[in-house]
Design a protein around this motif. Sequence first.
Motif, PDB file in Angstrom:
ATOM      1  N   LYS A  52       0.833  -1.200   0.000  1.00 39.73           N
ATOM      2  CA  LYS A  52       0.000   0.000   0.000  1.00 39.73           C
ATOM      3  C   LYS A  52       0.869   1.252   0.000  1.00 39.73           C
ATOM      4  N   GLU A  53       1.906   1.272   0.808  1.00 38.75           N
ATOM      5  CA  GLU A  53       2.803   2.426   0.871  1.00 38.75           C
ATOM      6  C   GLU A  53       3.464   2.682  -0.480  1.00 38.75           C
ATOM      7  N   TYR A  54       3.953   1.628  -1.102  1.00 43.74           N
ATOM      8  CA  TYR A  54       4.646   1.772  -2.387  1.00 43.74           C
ATOM      9  C   TYR A  54       3.694   2.245  -3.487  1.00 43.74           C
ATOM     10  N   TRP A  55       2.567   1.565  -3.631  1.00 47.25           N
ATOM     11  CA  TRP A  55       1.692   1.871  -4.766  1.00 47.25           C
ATOM     12  C   TRP A  55       0.969   3.206  -4.612  1.00 47.25           C
ATOM     13  N   TYR A  56       0.653   3.615  -3.391  1.00 44.02           N
ATOM     14  CA  TYR A  56       0.082   4.953  -3.211  1.00 44.02           C
ATOM     15  C   TYR A  56       1.119   6.025  -3.520  1.00 44.02           C
ATOM     16  N   PHE A  57       2.373   5.763  -3.170  1.00 40.88           N
ATOM     17  CA  PHE A  57       3.421   6.713  -3.520  1.00 40.88           C
ATOM     18  C   PHE A  57       3.538   6.833  -5.042  1.00 40.88           C
ATOM     19  N   VAL A  58       3.527   5.701  -5.736  1.00 37.71           N
ATOM     20  CA  VAL A  58       3.628   5.717  -7.200  1.00 37.71           C
ATOM     21  C   VAL A  58       2.426   6.434  -7.814  1.00 37.71           C
ATOM     22  N   LEU A  59       1.249   6.221  -7.268  1.00 39.70           N
ATOM     23  CA  LEU A  59       0.039   6.875  -7.786  1.00 39.70           C
ATOM     24  C   LEU A  59       0.133   8.393  -7.668  1.00 39.70           C
ATOM     25  N   VAL A  60       0.526   8.881  -6.502  1.00 39.85           N
ATOM     26  CA  VAL A  60       0.647  10.328  -6.310  1.00 39.85           C
ATOM     27  C   VAL A  60       1.778  10.876  -7.162  1.00 39.85           C
ATOM     28  N   GLN A  61       2.872  10.130  -7.280  1.00 43.81           N
ATOM     29  CA  GLN A  61       3.993  10.564  -8.116  1.00 43.81           C
ATOM     30  C   GLN A  61       3.565  10.716  -9.574  1.00 43.81           C
ATOM     31  N   MET A  62       2.814   9.765 -10.089  1.00 43.60           N
ATOM     32  CA  MET A  62       2.340   9.856 -11.470  1.00 43.60           C
ATOM     33  C   MET A  62       1.394  11.045 -11.645  1.00 43.60           C
ATOM     34  N   GLY A  63       0.553  11.296 -10.651  1.00 41.39           N
ATOM     35  CA  GLY A  63      -0.331  12.458 -10.704  1.00 41.39           C
ATOM     36  C   GLY A  63       0.451  13.764 -10.731  1.00 41.39           C
ATOM     37  N   LEU A 118      17.549  -4.637 -17.828  1.00 42.73           N
ATOM     38  CA  LEU A 118      17.270  -5.529 -18.953  1.00 42.73           C
ATOM     39  C   LEU A 118      16.049  -5.025 -19.713  1.00 42.73           C
ATOM     40  N   PRO A 119      16.148  -4.929 -21.025  1.00 38.40           N
ATOM     41  CA  PRO A 119      15.007  -4.418 -21.798  1.00 38.40           C
ATOM     42  C   PRO A 119      13.770  -5.310 -21.635  1.00 38.40           C
ATOM     43  N   LEU A 120      12.644  -4.703 -21.387  1.00 33.03           N
ATOM     44  CA  LEU A 120      11.316  -5.294 -21.273  1.00 33.03           C
ATOM     45  C   LEU A 120      11.196  -6.365 -20.192  1.00 33.03           C
ATOM     46  N   ILE A 121      11.927  -7.458 -20.286  1.00 30.33           N
ATOM     47  CA  ILE A 121      11.777  -8.557 -19.346  1.00 30.33           C
ATOM     48  C   ILE A 121      12.183  -8.147 -17.927  1.00 30.33           C
ATOM     49  N   GLY A 122      13.202  -7.313 -17.808  1.00 28.66           N
ATOM     50  CA  GLY A 122      13.640  -6.859 -16.489  1.00 28.66           C
ATOM     51  C   GLY A 122      12.588  -6.027 -15.796  1.00 28.66           C
ATOM     52  N   SER A 123      11.940  -5.143 -16.544  1.00 36.35           N
ATOM     53  CA  SER A 123      10.882  -4.310 -15.959  1.00 36.35           C
ATOM     54  C   SER A 123       9.682  -5.145 -15.552  1.00 36.35           C
ATOM     55  N   ILE A 124       9.375  -6.166 -16.322  1.00 37.00           N
ATOM     56  CA  ILE A 124       8.254  -7.051 -15.995  1.00 37.00           C
ATOM     57  C   ILE A 124       8.558  -7.834 -14.722  1.00 37.00           C
ATOM     58  N   ILE A 125       9.774  -8.354 -14.606  1.00 39.82           N
ATOM     59  CA  ILE A 125      10.159  -9.098 -13.403  1.00 39.82           C
ATOM     60  C   ILE A 125      10.117  -8.189 -12.181  1.00 39.82           C
ATOM     61  N   LEU A 126      10.646  -6.972 -12.309  1.00 35.73           N
ATOM     62  CA  LEU A 126      10.618  -6.032 -11.197  1.00 35.73           C
ATOM     63  C   LEU A 126       9.177  -5.690 -10.805  1.00 35.73           C
ATOM     64  N   LEU A 127       8.307  -5.516 -11.780  1.00 35.19           N
ATOM     65  CA  LEU A 127       6.900  -5.233 -11.507  1.00 35.19           C
ATOM     66  C   LEU A 127       6.253  -6.375 -10.732  1.00 35.19           C
ATOM     67  N   VAL A 128       6.574  -7.610 -11.092  1.00 35.10           N
ATOM     68  CA  VAL A 128       6.043  -8.771 -10.369  1.00 35.10           C
ATOM     69  C   VAL A 128       6.561  -8.780  -8.934  1.00 35.10           C
ATOM     70  N   PHE A 129       7.842  -8.481  -8.745  1.00 35.68           N
ATOM     71  CA  PHE A 129       8.408  -8.414  -7.393  1.00 35.68           C
ATOM     72  C   PHE A 129       7.714  -7.343  -6.558  1.00 35.68           C
ATOM     73  N   LEU A 130       7.498  -6.176  -7.136  1.00 41.61           N
ATOM     74  CA  LEU A 130       6.900  -5.065  -6.406  1.00 41.61           C
ATOM     75  C   LEU A 130       5.425  -5.302  -6.095  1.00 41.61           C
ATOM     76  N   ALA A 131       4.755  -6.085  -6.927  1.00 39.85           N
ATOM     77  CA  ALA A 131       3.332  -6.349  -6.725  1.00 39.85           C
ATOM     78  C   ALA A 131       3.074  -7.568  -5.853  1.00 39.85           C
ATOM     79  N   SER A 132       4.110  -8.346  -5.563  1.00 36.54           N
ATOM     80  CA  SER A 132       3.906  -9.558  -4.771  1.00 36.54           C
ATOM     81  C   SER A 132       3.610  -9.210  -3.314  1.00 36.54           C
ATOM     82  N   ASP A 133       3.016 -10.165  -2.625  1.00 30.60           N
ATOM     83  CA  ASP A 133       2.565  -9.940  -1.253  1.00 30.60           C
ATOM     84  C   ASP A 133       3.737  -9.888  -0.279  1.00 30.60           C
ATOM     85  N   THR A 134       3.491  -9.255   0.845  1.00 28.07           N
ATOM     86  CA  THR A 134       4.471  -9.154   1.919  1.00 28.07           C
ATOM     87  C   THR A 134       4.788 -10.539   2.456  1.00 28.07           C
TER      88      THR A 134
END
Length: 146
Positions: A52-63, A118-134
């Motif tokens: 929640k802390e990470y994704w709310y920060f990203v949401l406000v940052q994008m705004g 890493l192009p494309l695949i690295g960002s996807i892997i990082l996104l999966v890591f960031l979205a995974s549960d605590t």
Amino acid sequence: MENKNMLDKVTPPPLPDAAVNNHSAEANYGILDWFKKCLRNYSNFSGRARRKEYWYFVLVQMGLLFIAMVLDSMIFDAETGLFYIVVVLGLFLPSLAVTVRRLHDTSRSGWWFFISILPLIGSIILLVFLASDTKPESNQWGPPAK
């Protein structure tokens, strides 16, 4: 005897154990409260950050980035102007810190951030890591964030 009664009315009761670990206060946090928490921890690369802390920060940052681009296009007739650069530079370190703490919360080192090179695949892997549960167990970065 009167002074003792006055003292009891003025002295607050001790805090319950739930309030000591700060999780009960975070239950009432709004989006901007999570964003401010990340800004206060802008140089903290240790510890853990909840999803929640990470994704709310990203949401406000994008705004904020969107608002900066709109202001730049209205004032300077360009998409990346002064306001956009100020927002990017101002939020770079807090963004990096909360990303590293989020990776810690999933029991990964902050160095996993560099997989995004890493192009494309690295960002996807990082996104999966960031979205995974605590991870519910304590790790070298501390107890679970939630």
